[in-house]
Design an enzyme around this catalytic site. Structure first.
Site, PDB file in Angstrom:
ATOM      1  N   LYS A 106       0.834  -1.210   0.000  1.00  0.00           N
ATOM      2  CA  LYS A 106       0.000   0.000   0.000  1.00  0.00           C
ATOM      3  C   LYS A 106       0.869   1.261   0.000  1.00  0.00           C
ATOM      4  O   LYS A 106       0.643   2.173  -0.804  1.00  0.00           O
ATOM      5  CB  LYS A 106      -0.922  -0.031   1.232  1.00  0.00           C
ATOM      6  CG  LYS A 106      -2.035   1.014   1.181  1.00  0.00           C
ATOM      7  CD  LYS A 106      -2.849   1.042   2.475  1.00  0.00           C
ATOM      8  CE  LYS A 106      -3.594  -0.251   2.737  1.00  0.00           C
ATOM      9  NZ  LYS A 106      -4.781  -0.418   1.872  1.00  0.00           N
TER      10      LYS A 106
ATOM     11  N   ARG B  34      -3.473   2.708   8.574  1.00  0.00           N
ATOM     12  CA  ARG B  34      -3.683   1.397   7.938  1.00  0.00           C
ATOM     13  C   ARG B  34      -2.401   0.571   7.987  1.00  0.00           C
ATOM     14  O   ARG B  34      -1.305   1.111   7.860  1.00  0.00           O
ATOM     15  CB  ARG B  34      -4.066   1.557   6.463  1.00  0.00           C
ATOM     16  CG  ARG B  34      -5.436   2.127   6.183  1.00  0.00           C
ATOM     17  CD  ARG B  34      -5.643   2.182   4.669  1.00  0.00           C
ATOM     18  NE  ARG B  34      -7.007   2.518   4.304  1.00  0.00           N
ATOM     19  CZ  ARG B  34      -7.441   3.760   4.046  1.00  0.00           C
ATOM     20  NH1 ARG B  34      -6.604   4.771   4.132  1.00  0.00           N
ATOM     21  NH2 ARG B  34      -8.697   3.971   3.705  1.00  0.00           N
TER      22      ARG B  34
ATOM     23  N   GLY C 161      -5.073 -11.206   7.467  1.00  0.00           N
ATOM     24  CA  GLY C 161      -5.053 -11.559   8.885  1.00  0.00           C
ATOM     25  C   GLY C 161      -4.736 -10.386   9.805  1.00  0.00           C
ATOM     26  O   GLY C 161      -4.960 -10.439  11.016  1.00  0.00           O
TER      27      GLY C 161
ATOM     28  N   MET D  44      -4.495  -6.185  11.228  1.00  0.00           N
ATOM     29  CA  MET D  44      -5.355  -5.038  11.471  1.00  0.00           C
ATOM     30  C   MET D  44      -5.581  -4.302  10.162  1.00  0.00           C
ATOM     31  O   MET D  44      -4.659  -4.124   9.385  1.00  0.00           O
ATOM     32  CB  MET D  44      -4.698  -4.076  12.458  1.00  0.00           C
ATOM     33  CG  MET D  44      -5.661  -3.016  12.942  1.00  0.00           C
ATOM     34  SD  MET D  44      -4.831  -1.644  13.758  1.00  0.00           S
ATOM     35  CE  MET D  44      -4.622  -0.532  12.365  1.00  0.00           C
TER      36      MET D  44
ATOM     37  N   ARG E 293      -5.695  -0.513  -7.874  1.00  0.00           N
ATOM     38  CA  ARG E 293      -5.043  -1.826  -7.848  1.00  0.00           C
ATOM     39  C   ARG E 293      -5.483  -2.598  -9.082  1.00  0.00           C
ATOM     40  O   ARG E 293      -6.447  -2.206  -9.751  1.00  0.00           O
ATOM     41  CB  ARG E 293      -5.401  -2.589  -6.572  1.00  0.00           C
ATOM     42  CG  ARG E 293      -6.882  -2.770  -6.403  1.00  0.00           C
ATOM     43  CD  ARG E 293      -7.213  -3.403  -5.063  1.00  0.00           C
ATOM     44  NE  ARG E 293      -8.665  -3.400  -4.860  1.00  0.00           N
ATOM     45  CZ  ARG E 293      -9.255  -3.717  -3.744  1.00  0.00           C
ATOM     46  NH1 ARG E 293      -8.547  -4.063  -2.671  1.00  0.00           N
ATOM     47  NH2 ARG E 293     -10.571  -3.715  -3.653  1.00  0.00           N
TER      48      ARG E 293
ATOM     49  N   HIS F 109     -14.486 -42.422  -6.977  1.00  0.00           N
ATOM     50  CA  HIS F 109     -14.741 -42.992  -8.298  1.00  0.00           C
ATOM     51  C   HIS F 109     -15.592 -42.058  -9.146  1.00  0.00           C
ATOM     52  O   HIS F 109     -15.276 -41.759 -10.301  1.00  0.00           O
ATOM     53  CB  HIS F 109     -15.433 -44.351  -8.124  1.00  0.00           C
ATOM     54  CG  HIS F 109     -15.747 -45.028  -9.425  1.00  0.00           C
ATOM     55  ND1 HIS F 109     -16.973 -44.922 -10.037  1.00  0.00           N
ATOM     56  CD2 HIS F 109     -14.975 -45.787 -10.232  1.00  0.00           C
ATOM     57  CE1 HIS F 109     -16.941 -45.611 -11.169  1.00  0.00           C
ATOM     58  NE2 HIS F 109     -15.754 -46.147 -11.311  1.00  0.00           N
TER      59      HIS F 109
ATOM     60  N   SER G  14       6.145 -43.068 -17.312  1.00  0.00           N
ATOM     61  CA  SER G  14       5.027 -42.169 -17.093  1.00  0.00           C
ATOM     62  C   SER G  14       4.720 -42.202 -15.596  1.00  0.00           C
ATOM     63  O   SER G  14       4.434 -43.263 -15.040  1.00  0.00           O
ATOM     64  CB  SER G  14       3.808 -42.634 -17.898  1.00  0.00           C
ATOM     65  OG  SER G  14       2.721 -41.790 -17.627  1.00  0.00           O
TER      66      SER G  14
ATOM     67  N   CYS H 156       0.836 -38.862 -15.805  1.00  0.00           N
ATOM     68  CA  CYS H 156      -0.524 -39.141 -16.251  1.00  0.00           C
ATOM     69  C   CYS H 156      -1.502 -39.239 -15.089  1.00  0.00           C
ATOM     70  O   CYS H 156      -2.559 -39.838 -15.217  1.00  0.00           O
ATOM     71  CB  CYS H 156      -0.561 -40.415 -17.088  1.00  0.00           C
ATOM     72  SG  CYS H 156      -0.088 -41.885 -16.188  1.00  0.00           S
TER      73      CYS H 156
ATOM     74  N   TYR I 145       6.168 -34.410 -21.103  1.00  0.00           N
ATOM     75  CA  TYR I 145       4.761 -34.081 -21.300  1.00  0.00           C
ATOM     76  C   TYR I 145       3.960 -34.306 -20.035  1.00  0.00           C
ATOM     77  O   TYR I 145       4.403 -34.997 -19.111  1.00  0.00           O
ATOM     78  CB  TYR I 145       4.156 -34.901 -22.449  1.00  0.00           C
ATOM     79  CG  TYR I 145       4.022 -36.370 -22.159  1.00  0.00           C
ATOM     80  CD1 TYR I 145       2.884 -36.886 -21.512  1.00  0.00           C
ATOM     81  CD2 TYR I 145       5.025 -37.268 -22.520  1.00  0.00           C
ATOM     82  CE1 TYR I 145       2.765 -38.232 -21.233  1.00  0.00           C
ATOM     83  CE2 TYR I 145       4.918 -38.618 -22.242  1.00  0.00           C
ATOM     84  CZ  TYR I 145       3.790 -39.105 -21.601  1.00  0.00           C
ATOM     85  OH  TYR I 145       3.683 -40.430 -21.316  1.00  0.00           O
TER      86      TYR I 145
END
Lengths: 893, 893
Positions: A28, A98, A107, A109, A342, A457, A774, A841, A861
Site C-alpha cells: 500500500k 492502515r 489476517g 489489522m 489496484r 470414483h 510415465s 498421467c 509431457y
C-alpha cells in the site's frame, strides 16, 4: 554513515518513496508513493517502514524514541500540507491509519478512520464542516473502529448500543439517526470502553495515533496473521508498514461524492469506463447497498470537470500499471482524491479479452498476455454455466467434483440412467458410484453422489468424461431402492428435474437456464500464443474414441494414458471378463480372452484412428480382478438369506455360493496394495499376451494402410526391474509374432508407470529396460503419503481445515514428498538412458501448479483429462515464460 | 610375455595351484591343490581353469587346440604318476571328471566316474583287479553316468534295463547281480545309447575325456545353473573349472574300503572322531543304505595303520582349515586316499559348542567363534523341537510362521481356546485369525491357520507371543462352526490331539514327543562374547509385562515397540473401546476414555516395572478403528436375514442396523491407507490425551518411588511434520499437566515412527521436532512396494518361485528400495538433529541380514520379537566383526 530513514512522506505531488520499495513500504505504501510521484491527487500522509516493525518487537513492543521523533517531523509536514493540526480544537487534522505489508495479508489489522477526533476537536470539525450530524457520526465511527481494532473490544458491544438506540427511536436504519442520537451514542460508547477496558477512551490525538501505530505492528503477530503467513509461505520476518494519511470526506454535501470503478468492464473485458458513485456519501455507503449508486457515466453530467479529471487519471493509471485498474475515489467539496488503485479482478472471459486487446494496443507483450490469464480460470470457459441472472434454489451443497452445470431428471440406478437417458437428459444420483455404474454414468448428463471425495470414483470418472459432478454431498440422503433422495425436508423422486453445478458444488431444484461455453476468437488467439511459448507437451487421458476426439479438439498432442480396463466394464465385455476371472484353468481363461481379443482390437483401432499418428500410451490391465465381479458382501447376504429361508438346496443357492467362494478367494483387505497392475500380467501372462496382441493387430491394420501409428505399451505398477522384464518379454514376443503374421513392421515402445516409491528409488535399474516412464502420481501419492484416495476424504478435509495440509495432495502434487520421488525418478532414469521420454498421467497433469513443477523437473509431457487440456497448455506456457524470466518483476507480481 | 597357464597339475605331494586360487581353479580344484601341497595323499590329477570355460564359449563351444595340447601334457604327467595310460588295454588309467566353480553350484554337471573304460580297457581292468564282476559293474556305471550327464539320456532309460534284468533274475538288489549280468547290461546300455542318440557309445578314451570336459563347460549355461546363479547373485562370467583325477577304488577287496567322517560330532559338537565306513565298497554304497556301515572307530581294529594315518590327516586338516572337517576317503588295497575335505555342516547346538571349544583350544579367536554360528541357526535353540527319533505322521504342511513345536487338542474358536485351555493344552485352528481372537491365541500353545502368509495376523501375533504357528496351511479345510478340519481324507474334530511344528510348517496327528530347548553353558558364553563385539543395541517388541519379562530374559536392552492397541483388544477393555468409537459426541467419548485410563495406566506401570529403568517406547493408538468393531459383512448379513424373516421391527433389528450404520461409516476400502495412526489422534485428540496421561501417570507413580523410568512416546504413521507437531503438543502439554498434578519430574522423549515414504523423504523436517526415530519397516515395505502384507501372500509366493523376488521383503529388508529410504531417513534426520537416536521396530529387527544392514546404516538399535532377541544380538555381533574386518578372508569364507 547516514542514519536509516524510517518514515517516508508522500504529498503535494512528491513522495520520498517509490513504487518498487514494497519491501520497505509495504504494497500500500509503495502504491501511494508511486501514485503521488505520478502526479495523481492522493491525500497526503506518511509511511512508517517495515523495519520499524522489527524494531518494535526488539524494543519490547514499543516504537523507539528516535523513530517517534521522525514520525513527529513527518506529522508536522502533513499538518502543513493540509493546513490543519492533529488535535487542534479549531481545525483538527483527521487521519486514517492502515497496515500494509509486502504481501496483502487479511489476517492483520485493517483500518482506523477519523483518528484525531475527541471531545474538543469534534467542535472544530462541526465548525469546519458545518455539519453536526456528519461530525458526531464520524466520531462514533472512530470510537467504534478504534475500540475494536486498537483496544480489542468486541464489535457486538458497540452494535448493541447502536441497536438499542434505534429500537428506542423505533427506526431501522442508521441514516435515520440524528446528530443528537449520535452524540448520545458517543457518550455511551465511551462509557462502554471504560467498562470493558478499565480505562478512558484516549482523548489525546497524539496518544491515539501512537496506539494505532503500535496496534498495527502488534497485529503482525496475531494468531490469524501467523496462520495466514504459514498457509501462504510468507516469511515471518518481513514485518508490516504503517500508513498514516489525511482523511478526505465524500459526505460533505452535494459537491462531495465517492465511488469505485474499473478501467475496463471486468465481466466482459470490453474497453469501457465502468463503475458507480454516490454523491454526499462515504465509501462504505456505496457497497452497503442502502442507496442505489449511479453509473459512473452520470458523473459526467453532474461534475463534468471532475469526471474528465477522473477519466484522465484512470487512463494514465492503466497505462502506467499496464493492466486494468480497480480504483476508489472521493470528491471532497469538488476536489478529486484517488484513494486506491489496484489490479482489477476479472472473469475468465474478460481476462482473455483484455489480455489479447492489450497486446493489440501494444500495451503488453504476448508473454505478458499469457501470464495475465490464470490457467485454472480457463475452466470457466470450458463448461456450461448457470445463467448468472437466474434465481437459484439451492437445496444442498457438495464438492465441486467435475465442473459445469447440468440439468436433468433424477435417476437412481445406472440401468435406469441408460433407459431413461435414451429419451431425455438424466442426472444419476447415487450414494457412491463404482465401476458397475460406468454405463449409467456415461448415459447421464450429470452425476450427484452423497459420499466420496474429490478423487472418489464418481469424481475421477466424471472428470475423465467431462460430465458435471457434485460428489460427497453429505447433506442429502439417497434411497436408491426407493427411487428418491431427501435434502432437508425436501424429497426428490425419480423423474423430478434437478440442476447441479459441478463448478460450485450446488444442487438445485428444477430446470435452471444454462449458458453454453463460447470460445471467442480471443481465446483461440491466446492459446496459439501459449502453444508457442510452452516447452512441455500436453496429452490427454482417454480410453475411448469419443474421449480421444474431445482431447484432440482441445489440443491434445497424444494420449498419455488409455486405461484398458475401462473398456472391460462395457456391457458386452463384462461377461467375458468375468468368465476369464472365474476360469479354473488356463484353457478356459484363454477361451474367454479369445472372446475379448477382437473387442479390444477394435477399441485400439478406434483410438489410433482418432489420434491420427499422434502417440498413444496404452496401459495394460491394472485394477484388482474383484472389481469386475459382484460384491462379496452382497453375495454373503444372499447366501445367508437363502440359508435362513431353508433354500440352501436350490440350484440358485449352489450357483451363488460357488460364485461367493471364488469372490472370497479374490477378496483382499487392501486391494489398492494387492493383486493388481503388472502382478496380474505376471500371474496370468495370457492376459498380457491378449492385450498385446490386440494392440499390435490394431496397429498392423493401420500400418498396412500406410497410416502412421506408434503404440506405447505401458506396464503398470512396476516396483522391481524383474517385473518389468517379465512383462516386456511377453510384449516384445507378441509384437514379433504379430508382425510376422501380418507381414508388416510396427514401430512401438515398451515403457512403464512409475507409481510406486520403489520404482522411483530404483528408476536407474528400471530405465535400463523401460523405453519410457510415465509417472502415475495418483498412486504415487497414495503410497508416498499412505493415503487411500477412496478413504482419505474424511481426514484430508480435517487436515485442510486445521492447516496440517495446505492443499489436497491428490489435487496439487506434493512437491516436498511425492515431487522428490518424481525428481529422483527422472534423474535416475535419464542417468541410465539418456533422453528418456518422461511424462505424467495422474490427475495432477491438469493442475497448473503441478504442471509448472513438471516443467521445472524436465518432463517431456503432462497428460490430463481431455477437458483440462487447455488449462495444462496454458499452465505449461506460464511455466516456460516464468522460467525464461522474460517479463519484468513489476508485471509478474 | 609368458603364455597363460590353463591347466594345473596336482600329485606326488606337489601342486601347481594353491588353496587361494579359487577364481581360477574353482573351489574343488583349489582344495585339491591345497591338500596335495600339504602332503595329504590325494589321487593325482589336473584342473583345467575357469578361463578355459570362457574360451570354450568364445571359440564356438570348443576347447581351443592350444589348451588341448596343454591338457595332453598334463594327462601324460598323470599317466606317469600313476603308471597307467588312458585307453591302454593292458593297464588302463581311469579318471573322474568333475565340474568345480568358485562357488558350489548344484545346477551344474556333477561327476563322471570310471572314464577310460571301453570294450578293450575292460580287459585290462579285469586283469589288473582280478575282479570280473567289479570291472563290469564299473563299466556299466560309467556308461550310465556318461550317457546321462554327457550324452543327455534320461536316467530312467538305464534304470529300466537294470530293473528288467533284476526282474528276469528274480532278484531285488544290484549286489545280487553277477559279472555276466553286468556284461549283458553293458551290451544293452550301449544299444540304448545308440537307439536314443543315433551314435555309438564312444570307445576312444580320449574322445570320452574331451566330451566330458566339454560337457562340464557346457553345463555352466544350462537353465538350472543360470537360475541358480541368478538366485544366488553369482556373476555369469566366472565360469567353471574341470577337474580330471585318477580313480581309486574302495571295492577292490577286503583291504579296500571307503568312508566319510567328521573331525567332531556334527550333532552335539563333542570333540570325537565321528564317521562310518564300509570295506570293499564304493562311496555311493555308504550313503545308499544297502549295507550298514560300521562306526569309524572299528577301522582301528581292522586296519590300524590306515586308521592312524586317517586320524593324523584329518587332525591336520582341522588345524589347517581351523574348522570341523567333513571328509571322504577311499582305501585302495591298503593305501589311503583323501577324496574331499570341506567345512562340516553342524546343528546349532554343535555350532555353539565347537565355536566355544575352539576358542578354548586357541584354534580361533572369539570373533571367529561368533562368526561360526549363523544367527538364524540360534532359532533352533530357542524353541521346543519334535524329538528327531519320533516317527512323524505328517498330514499337512503350511508356512513355518512362528518356530517351535506344540502339542495340544484342536479347538476352533477363541472362546473355546480360553475355556478348554484352562484345563489342558490346546491348539487354535482357524481359517485365519483377527484381532478378536487375541484372547484365544493367548490361551493356546499353538496356532494353525489355513489362510494368510508369513506376515498375516496369526503369524505376526504368534511370533510376538513366542507361540508356535503354522499359517497358510492351504491343504486343510477348516470348518469353525462344525468344530472340525479336514486334511485330505482325514477329519480332525474338536478335542483331537494334534502336533504342529512351527519351524518346519508340518502338521501331525496325535501327541508327538518334544524336547525342550536347553541353553547350555557354551551358549551363554558365546552370547557374552557377541554382546561385547556388537555396537547395535537390541530391544524387543513387547506389549504386556509377560512379554517384557521374556524379552529381558533373552537379553533385550529395552522395549522398542509397545503396541498400545493390543491392550485394547483385552476382554475387559473392548466394550469401552467400542463405546469410545461409537460415541456420537466428545462427551461420550471422554467418558469411555475415562474408563480406559486406569487400565492403560496399569498396563504401562507393569511394563515399566518389568523393564527396570530400561527405555520403553510406547506407540500411540495405530490401527483403523473398525478393527475393534464387529465385522461389517456379518452385520449386513444379520440385517438382510432379519429383513427376509420380516423381523425388521424388532428392537434387535434396530440395534443391529444402527450399529451397522456406524460400522458402515467407518468402513474403508483400504484400511491400511486409511484413517489410522496419528490421523486418529489428530481427529480425536482426546484419545492421545488419555494415552499420554496413562503413560505419564504410570511414570509418576514410579518416579515418586525413585524408580527410574524413561518413557519414549512414539507417534505413529507420521507423513508430515505438521502431523507430528500437532500430536507432540498434546503429549507435552499432558506431561506438564501430570508433572504438576503429581509434583514429580519425569524424563521423557517424544519421537515418531518413520513408516511412510514421505516421512523418510522429509526426515530432515521431521527431525527438527522429533526426538527419536523408529523405522516401522513393515509399513514402510508395504507402501514402498505397494504390497499389502495381508494380501500379497499369493503373488509373493509366485514371485519367489519365479525368481522375480529373491527374498520376501517382509522377512528380509529390501536394501535397494526400502533400505534406500531408511538410509535417507537416517542421514536427513541426523543432518537436522545431530546424534538423533534411530531404531527399527519392524519384523526385520530379528532378521540377521536386515540387522547387518541396520548396523551398516548407523542405527542405534533394532527391536524384534522377544524370542528373536538372541538372534538379533548375534547378528549385530556378526555385522560389527565383519565391518571391523578383524578376521582373515579365508576364515570368513
Amino acid at each position: 554513515m547516514a542514519a536509516t530513514k524510517y518514515v517516508y512522506f508522500f504529498g503535494k505531488g512528491k513522495a520520498d518513496g517509490r513504487g518498487d520499495m514494497k519491501d520497505l513500504l509495504g504494497g500500500k505504501g509503495a502504491g501511494l508513493a508511486e501514485m503521488t510521484n505520478a502526479g495523481i491527487p492522493v491525500p497526503p500522509g506518511f509511511t512508517i517502514t517495515t523495519e520499524v516493525c522489527t524494531l518494535y518487537y526488539t524494543s519490547g513492543k514499543k516504537i523507539p524514541a528516535s523513530v517517534e521523533s521522525e514520525i513527529a517531523g513527518n506529522l508536522s509536514a502533513l499538518e502543513s500540507a493540509i493546513g490543519k493540526k492533529l488535535g487542534d480544537p479549531r481545525s483538527p487534522l483527521l487521519v486514517s491509519v492502515r497496515s500494509g505489508a509486502k504481501f496483502s495479508m487479511p489476517g492483520m489489522m485493517d483500518t482506523v478512520l477519523n483518528l484525531g477526533l475527541n471531545d474538543d476537536t469534534i467542535k472544530g470539525l462541526i465548525a469546519k464542516s458545518g455539519n453536526e450530524r456528519f461530525s458526531w457520526d464520524a466520531y462514533r465511527r472512530f470510537i467504534q473502529m478504534f475500540g475494536n481494532v486498537v483496544m480489542g473490544i468486541e464489535k457486538d458491544e458497540f452494535e448493541h448500543i447502536l441497536q438499542t438506540k434505534k429500537d428506542a427511536r423505533r427506526i431501522k436504519l442508521d441514516v435515520d439517526l440524528s446528530a443528537d442520537d449520535f452524540r448520545e451514542i458517543v457518550a455511551q460508547f465511551k462509557k462502554k470502553v471504560k467498562a470493558v477496558t478499565g480505562r478512558d477512551f484516549p482523548q489525546d490525538a497524539h496518544v491515539q495515533l501512537r496506539m494505532a501505530e503500535e496496534a498495527v505492528f502488534g497485529s503482525w503477530n496475531n494468531p490469524r496473521a501467523i496462520t495466514y503467513r504459514r498457509l501462504n509461505d510468507i516469511p515471518a520476518n518481513l514485518g508490516t508498514a504503517v500508513n498514516v494519511q489525511a482523511m478526505v470526506f465524500g459526505n460533505m454535501g452535494e459537491t462531495s461524492a465517492t465511488g469505485v470503478g474499473f478501467t475496463r468492464n471486468p465481466a466482459t473485458g470490453v474497453k469501457e469506463f465502468y463503475g458507480e458513485y454516490l454523491t454526499n456519501a462515504q465509501g462504505e455507503d456505496v457497497v452497503a447497498g442502502i442507496r442505489t449508486p449511479h453509473p459512473i457515466t452520470e458523473l459526467q453530467g453532474e461534475m463534468p470537470r471532475v469526471y474528465k479529471q477522473l477519466r484522465d487519471i484512470t487512463t494514465r493509471l492503466e497505462r502506467h500499471y499496464r493492466d486494468v485498474q480497480d480504483f476508489e475515489f472521493t470528491i471532497e467539496n469538488g476536489t478529486l482524491y484517488m484513494l486506491q488503485t489496484r489490479t482489477g479482478k476479472r472473469t475468465a472471459q474478460a481476462a482473455v479479452k483484455i489480455a489479447v486487446d492489450m497486446v493489440k494496443e501494444k500495451l503488453i507483450t504476448k508473454e505478458e498476455a499469457i501470464l495475465r490469464v490464470e490457467p485454472s480460470q480457463l475452466d470457466q470457459l470450458l463448461h456450461p454455466i448457470i445463467d448468472p441472472k437466474a434465481k437459484k434454489s439451492v437445496i444442498a451443497k457438495g464438492l465441486n467434483a467435475s465442473p459445469g452445470a447440468a440439468v436433468g431428471k433424477a435417476v437412481f440406478t445406472a440401468d435406469d440412467a441408460v433407459e431413461m437417458g435414451k429419451k431425455e437428459k438424466v442426472i444419476l444420483v447415487r450414494t457412491e458410484t463404482n465401476p458397475d455404474d460406468i454405463h449409467g454414468m456415461d448415459a447421464a448428463v450429470g452425476i450427484l453422489t452423497s459420499r466420496g471425495g474429490m478423487t472418489s470414483h464418481a469424481a475421477v470418472v466424471a472428470r475423465g468424461m467431462g460430465t458435471p459432478c457434485v460428489a460427497g454431498c453429505e447433506s442429502i440422503r439417497v434411497d436408491e431402492k426407493g427411487g428418491k433422495f431427501t435434502a432437508g425436508a425436501q424429497t426428490i423422486k425419480e423423474g423430478d428435474w434437478i440442476t447441479i453445478d459441478g463448478s460450485t458444488g450446488e444442487v438445485m431444484l428444477g430446470k435452471m437456464p444454462t449458458i453454453e461455453p463460447s470460445l471467442t476468437g480471443e481465446f483461440g488467439v491466446l492459446m496459439t500464443w501459449a502453444d508457442k511459448a510452452r516447452k512441455l507437451n500436453v496429452r490427454a487421458n482417454a480410453d475411448i474414441p469419443r474421449d480421444a476426439k474431445v482431447a484432440v479438439a482441445f489440443g491434445a498432442e497424444g494420449i498419455g494414458l488409455c486405461r484398458t480396463e475401462h473398456m472391460f466394464f462395457a456391457e458386452d465385455r463384462l461377461p467375458h471378463v468375468q468368465a476369464m476371472i472365474l476360469a479354473d484353468n488356463e484353457a478356459d481363461r484363454e477361451k474367454a480372452l479369445a472372446e475379448l481379443l477382437p473387442m479390444q482390437r477394435a477399441d485400439f483401432l478406434g483410438l489410433f484412428q482418432e489420434m491420427k499418428g499422434r502417440p498413444v500410451t496404452i496401459r495394460l490391465l491394472d485394477p484388482p480382478l474383484h472389481e469386475f465381479l459382484p460384491k462379496r458382501e452382497e453375495l454373503m447376504c444372499d447366501v445367508a438369506v437363502m440359508k435362513a429361508q431353508k433354500k440352501d438346496n436350490t440350484p440358485k443357492y449352489k450357483k451363488v455360493s460357488k460364485l461367493l467362494a471364488r469372490v472370497e478367494g479374490l477378496h483382499e483387505f487392501n486391494p489398492m496394495l494387492g493383486h493388481r497392475g503388472c502382478r496380474l500380467g505376471i500371474v496370468y501372462p495370457e492376459t498380457t499376451r491378449m492385450q498385446a496382441r490386440a494392440i499390435f493387430e490394431a496397429a498392423a491394420i493401420l500400418a498396412k494402410k500406410k497410416i502412421k501409428v506408434i503404440p506405447e505399451v505401458m506396464v503398470p505398477l512396476v516396483g522391481m526391474i524383474a517385473e518389468f522384464v517379465n512383462q516386456k518379454k511377453l510384449i516384445v514376443e507378441m509384437a514379433k509374432t504379430v508382425m510376422k503374421e501380418q507381414k508388416v513392421k510396427i514401430q512401438y515402445m515398451v515403457g512403464t508407470m512409475i507409481e510406486l516409491p520403489r520404482a522411483a528409488l530404483t528408476a536407474d535399474e528400471i530405465a535400463k529396460e523401460a523405453e519410457f516412464f510415465s509417472f502415475g502420481t495418483n498412486d504415487l501419492t497414495q503410497t508416498t503419503f499412505g493415503f487411500s484416495r477412496d478413504d482419505a476424504g474424511k481426514f484430508i478435509t480435517r487436515y485442510l481445515e486445521s492447516g496440517i495440509l495446505e492443499k489436497d495432495p491428490f489435487v496439487t502434487l506434493d512437491q516436498d514428498g511425492v515431487g522428490r520421488l518424481v525428481k529422483m525418478g527422472v534423474e535416475k532414469g535419464r542417468a541410465s538412458r539418456a533422453g528418456l521420454k518422461v511424462g505424467i498421467c495422474g490427475e495432477h497433469g491438469g493442475d497448473p501448479a503441478s504442471v509448472e513443477f513438471c516443467h521445472r523437473t524436465g518432463l517431456n509431457y503432462v497428460s490430463c483429462s481431455p477437458y483440462r487440456v487447455p488449462i495444462a497448455r496454458m499452465a505449461a506456457a506460464h511455466a516456460a515464460i516464468k522460467e525464461a524470466g522474460k517479463t519484468a518483476a513489476s508485471v509478474t507480481k
